[in-house]
Design a protein around this motif. Sequence first.
Motif, PDB file in Angstrom:
ATOM      1  N   TRP A  82       0.914  -1.376  -0.199  1.00 38.34           N
ATOM      2  CA  TRP A  82      -0.007   0.022  -0.191  1.00 38.34           C
ATOM      3  C   TRP A  82       0.715   1.357   0.032  1.00 38.34           C
ATOM      4  O   TRP A  82       0.457   2.188  -0.563  1.00 38.34           O
ATOM      5  CB  TRP A  82      -0.939   0.091   1.039  1.00 38.34           C
ATOM      6  CG  TRP A  82      -2.244   0.839   0.959  1.00 38.34           C
ATOM      7  CD1 TRP A  82      -2.357   2.133   1.284  1.00 38.34           C
ATOM      8  CD2 TRP A  82      -3.486   0.539   0.534  1.00 38.34           C
ATOM      9  NE1 TRP A  82      -3.563   2.664   0.916  1.00 38.34           N
ATOM     10  CE2 TRP A  82      -4.433   1.729   0.470  1.00 38.34           C
ATOM     11  CE3 TRP A  82      -3.878  -0.747   0.018  1.00 38.34           C
ATOM     12  CZ2 TRP A  82      -5.628   1.640  -0.197  1.00 38.34           C
ATOM     13  CZ3 TRP A  82      -5.253  -0.789  -0.451  1.00 38.34           C
ATOM     14  CH2 TRP A  82      -5.806   0.211  -0.693  1.00 38.34           C
ATOM     15  N   THR A  83       2.064   1.340   0.650  1.00 35.47           N
ATOM     16  CA  THR A  83       2.990   2.411   0.707  1.00 35.47           C
ATOM     17  C   THR A  83       3.839   2.385  -0.523  1.00 35.47           C
ATOM     18  O   THR A  83       3.603   3.670  -0.982  1.00 35.47           O
ATOM     19  CB  THR A  83       4.015   2.038   1.910  1.00 35.47           C
ATOM     20  OG1 THR A  83       3.492   2.061   2.981  1.00 35.47           O
ATOM     21  CG2 THR A  83       4.819   3.267   1.692  1.00 35.47           C
ATOM     22  N   SER A 132       0.529   3.483  -3.145  1.00 34.52           N
ATOM     23  CA  SER A 132      -0.249   5.128  -2.936  1.00 34.52           C
ATOM     24  C   SER A 132       1.080   6.175  -3.258  1.00 34.52           C
ATOM     25  O   SER A 132       0.748   7.343  -3.294  1.00 34.52           O
ATOM     26  CB  SER A 132      -0.816   5.292  -1.626  1.00 34.52           C
ATOM     27  OG  SER A 132       0.009   4.920  -0.765  1.00 34.52           O
ATOM     28  N   PRO A 164       3.070   8.004  -0.611  1.00 32.78           N
ATOM     29  CA  PRO A 164       2.687   9.169   0.208  1.00 32.78           C
ATOM     30  C   PRO A 164       3.668  10.017   0.217  1.00 32.78           C
ATOM     31  O   PRO A 164       4.924   9.743  -0.151  1.00 32.78           O
ATOM     32  CB  PRO A 164       2.205   8.839   1.597  1.00 32.78           C
ATOM     33  CG  PRO A 164       2.931   7.251   1.385  1.00 32.78           C
ATOM     34  CD  PRO A 164       2.974   6.799  -0.166  1.00 32.78           C
ATOM     35  N   VAL A 189       5.157   6.489   6.988  1.00 34.14           N
ATOM     36  CA  VAL A 189       3.931   5.733   6.983  1.00 34.14           C
ATOM     37  C   VAL A 189       4.116   4.294   7.104  1.00 34.14           C
ATOM     38  O   VAL A 189       3.205   3.637   7.649  1.00 34.14           O
ATOM     39  CB  VAL A 189       3.279   5.979   5.456  1.00 34.14           C
ATOM     40  CG1 VAL A 189       2.097   4.990   5.277  1.00 34.14           C
ATOM     41  CG2 VAL A 189       2.678   7.195   5.403  1.00 34.14           C
ATOM     42  N   GLU A 243      -2.328  14.682   2.389  1.00 29.01           N
ATOM     43  CA  GLU A 243      -2.329  13.408   1.954  1.00 29.01           C
ATOM     44  C   GLU A 243      -1.356  12.402   2.400  1.00 29.01           C
ATOM     45  O   GLU A 243      -1.983  11.044   2.408  1.00 29.01           O
ATOM     46  CB  GLU A 243      -1.622  13.621   0.259  1.00 29.01           C
ATOM     47  CG  GLU A 243      -1.439  12.427  -0.411  1.00 29.01           C
ATOM     48  CD  GLU A 243      -0.857  12.791  -1.967  1.00 29.01           C
ATOM     49  OE1 GLU A 243      -0.344  11.981  -2.646  1.00 29.01           O
ATOM     50  OE2 GLU A 243      -0.326  14.053  -1.992  1.00 29.01           O
ATOM     51  N   SER A 244      -0.434  12.790   3.024  1.00 26.65           N
ATOM     52  CA  SER A 244       0.280  11.796   3.997  1.00 26.65           C
ATOM     53  C   SER A 244      -0.327  11.312   5.145  1.00 26.65           C
ATOM     54  O   SER A 244      -0.377   9.938   5.314  1.00 26.65           O
ATOM     55  CB  SER A 244       1.665  12.388   4.344  1.00 26.65           C
ATOM     56  OG  SER A 244       2.351  11.405   4.876  1.00 26.65           O
ATOM     57  N   SER A 254      -2.785   8.664   3.816  1.00 26.55           N
ATOM     58  CA  SER A 254      -2.293   7.204   3.652  1.00 26.55           C
ATOM     59  C   SER A 254      -1.951   6.692   4.998  1.00 26.55           C
ATOM     60  O   SER A 254      -2.156   5.396   4.911  1.00 26.55           O
ATOM     61  CB  SER A 254      -0.948   7.465   2.687  1.00 26.55           C
ATOM     62  OG  SER A 254      -1.189   7.952   1.649  1.00 26.55           O
TER      63      SER A 254
END
Length: 334
Positions: A112-113, A116, A118, A124, A177-178, A181
Amino acid sequence: MPASPPPAEDFGAWPQATEPAARRRRRDAGPNGHGGDGHHSERDPRPGDEDSPAEERQERQAPLPPVRRWVSLGVAGFAALVAIALIVGAQTRHESYAVVVFGVQALFVAVWTMASRPPAPRVVGTVGIAVALGTDAAAVFTRPASLAPLAYVTAAGFIIGVVGQLTRPAGRQRVTESLGSSLVVTLGVVSFASLVVLGRSPKGTQAIVACLAAAGIALFIARFADSIAALPRIAPQVPRGGAGVVLGTMVGTAAAGAIGNYLDGLSPLPSALAGLATAIVAVMVDLSVGYAEASRIIDGDEPALWLARHIQGPIGAMAFAAPAAYVASVLLLL
């Protein structure tokens, strides 16, 4: 209140609305391209003023992204493997199952990191792994088994994520945004940990088998159907077919009902209903990931890493199918 029209004597001082060129031509042009009074309209289009209808249609029709059959088959196999790992792991001791769940959580955080992307991926990822360790420990050692400790760890992880985002060198640049995430990653790892709590209930292992089997089979059938024929296309920019989604949900529900007929402590109808809820959540999350990736491509962003981009859907679907399985099991099976 709507604006009042200008007075008739002051009409010349008000700017008139500009009509689209195509509408002006339809209004002013009569038969054979002449005006309503039989004379040639002053607003008739000239060669080169606008594109021809064929050129306009060609501009509107963007090429559809292709459906790669072997990729769809690989993603279907990956979804099946994740479901099998979680189902087989539920047959072991709670401590061993927590280790299996942590492996899936670590894979979820990494995928996912990377997918996405971020602004602060290290923050994250670190928060996600820390929350995974904390929730797994709370799910195993808390007496009695409850989701309350998981909620406390989730809140603590989110606070740590906020502090980490605000103290990074870039400051508040793209902090929203970060943080989004970080929140998604945190919720995903906590959702996986809820399976350990569910496994500690009297009939929790049977519920995990029925619900996760429904989710895994639904994802496998949906992706396998896309490898054969992704029809009808759900959206022009998303290479997925609606037939596979519907068929996967139906087959997953039927599988959950059949499992409830053979496992002790379950019955077919409640098991099928719990499987239906879990399967719907799984296929919808998988589809939403496809829409998000198509949106990033339309916005002109660079695509994510190839492997992470393709397995983000199934791993995210299994993550958010876990709490659906917990709720459905509590309401229908336990």
